[in-house]
Design an enzyme around this catalytic site. Structure first.
Site, mmCIF file in Angstrom:
data_model
loop_
_atom_site.group_PDB
_atom_site.id
_atom_site.type_symbol
_atom_site.label_atom_id
_atom_site.label_comp_id
_atom_site.label_asym_id
_atom_site.label_seq_id
_atom_site.Cartn_x
_atom_site.Cartn_y
_atom_site.Cartn_z
ATOM 1 N N ASP A 1 0.830 -1.206 0.000
ATOM 2 C CA ASP A 1 0.000 0.000 0.000
ATOM 3 C C ASP A 1 0.867 1.259 0.000
ATOM 4 O OD1 ASP A 1 -1.987 -1.829 0.181
ATOM 5 O OD2 ASP A 1 -2.504 -1.426 2.259
ATOM 6 N N GLU B 1 0.593 -5.806 -4.590
ATOM 7 C CA GLU B 1 0.234 -4.931 -5.704
ATOM 8 C C GLU B 1 1.420 -4.180 -6.295
ATOM 9 O OE1 GLU B 1 -2.601 -1.030 -6.526
ATOM 10 O OE2 GLU B 1 -3.414 -2.722 -5.405
#
Length: 396
Positions: free
Chosen positions: A21, A282
């Site tokens: 994140d 991610e």
């Protein structure tokens, strides 16, 4: 290129997956400052994790500046401050109540901020329909826009700096640069004809069987393992308690080198220099695609196997024919099946060991495909460009 309007921007980030994140938010913050001339404050609730990506960060300081970004510790209580013109909530976090009330005051004064909820990346079909949808706060009347990164023209694109491809290609063309980075990691010279693999993943029950297959490979395998959640299991495989930076272990054709946790600015070069990259979450997932090398994604596990739909949605797009003029022919069925099956087994969707011989046989074809994919999706506007364009049109 600097944007026509040098806006003030606040980005709020809670660190959920340790690094993914904050990795995305830090890239965006720097890009807004460097390429768009914005004044950016990045509010982070876990500066210790942030410091793994940017070692100069002092986790005890409430405010500090790096790369033109004002980094703030997001703690409680949250002191009131004037909101920026652009407010980005990253990955479903919520801005503090005092800040939200200040946003309402700006709206009352006729200058509401552009309030954006930056969502997680997904290739699922519904993402394109939800991108740029708005939600109005039931009490305050403030409008929030949901912004979805993605892989199609209906989404907000992927994080990518303007000069990334040029830096990558320059590095790959320079043997001196490659050797310097290799030596900086404290690594001995690579064995001739070795297959080099980076390993950055979550804990994985399939690891021992994969290491067994690498040890039995018909050519040397050099595995580079940055410190992270999977490294203790790698050490255990070799009968060790740890595999710290600078340590190495060998079994058969396999040699594993423990690396330090690689700061964000150096992680790209690690991916560029490997023949195959194992990535997770991610941020490293996107960077592996820009590296234009074959990769294996360990997706963040979710309840009820919801992550399987996300993984399959990406595979459906990634393994489809790339409709670019200079792209190689579509991947043959054996390459498609080898990658899909390996990803499924690596992510625990079947109780069978990953089929390394099938995947390794298809690496040349997958390397061609990875280059074509990176060039194709890289031709679209990146995430920061699309966010900046949207925000500049919203601010009065």
């Amino acid at each position: 290129m600097v944007s026509p309007r040098a806006l003030r921007c606040d980005i709020f980030c809670t660190v959920v997956d340790n690094y993914g994140d904050i990795g995305v938010c830090w890239r965006l913050a720097r890009q807004f400052a460097r390429e768009h001339g914005w004044q950016v404050r990045l509010w982070v609730d876990d500066l210790k994790s942030f410091a793994r990506l940017r070692p100069e960060i002092d986790a005890d300081r409430a405010a500090q500046t790096f790369d033109g970004v004002d980094v703030r510790r997001w703690g409680a209580p949250f002191a009131e401050c004037a909101p920026a013109e652009v407010v980005i909530e990253a990955f479903a976090c919520n801005v503090p109540d005092p800040y939200l009330r200040a946003m309402q005051a700006q709206k009352t004064a006729g200058k509401p901020p552009a309030w954006i909820n930056l969502e997680y990346l997904s290739a699922e079909d519904w993402v394109g329909d939800c991108h740029l949808q708005r939600s109005v706060h039931p009490q305050l009347g403030l409008a929030k826009t949901f912004f979805f990164p993605g892989f199609t023209a209906k989404t907000g694109g992927l994080a990518r700096e303007n000069d990334l491809f040029a830096r990558r290609d320059t590095w790959l063309a320079s043997e001196d640069a490659q050797n310097a980075d290799w030596q900086a990691l404290g690594l001995p010279p690579k064995p001739e004809h070795a297959l080099t693999i980076s390993l950055f993943a979550y804990e994985n029950a399939a690891l021992p069987s994969l290491l067994d297959q690498w040890a039995a490979h018909d050519r040397p395998v050099v595995c580079l393992a940055p410190q992270g959640r999977i490294v203790p299991a790698v050490a255990h495989y070799f009968g060790r308690e740890a595999l710290p930076p600078g340590a190495s272990a060998t079994r058969g054709a396999l040699t594993v080198h423990g690396l330090p946790f690689v700061p964000q600015d150096r992680f790209d070069a690690l991916l560029w220099g490997c023949d195959l990259n194992f990535v997770r979450g991610e941020d490293s997932f996107v960077r592996a695609q820009w590296a234009a090398k074959p990769f294996v994604w360990h997706i963040y596990p979710q309840e009820d196997d919801a992550h399987r739909d996300k993984l399959d949605a990406f595979l459906a797009q990634y393994l489809a024919h790339v409709p670019a003029p200079d792209a190689p022919p579509p991947l043959a069925a054996p390459a498609v099946e080898a990658l899909r099956t390996f990803w499924h087994l690596w992510n625990g969707f079947a109780q069978v060991r990953p089929n390394w011989p099938a995947l390794s046989a298809q690496l040349p074809a997958l390397a061609h495909h990875a280059r074509a994919w990176a060039a194709w999706i890289g031709a679209r506007s990146d995430l920061a460009q699309q966010l900046a364009r949207f925000a500049e049109n919203q601010v009065k």
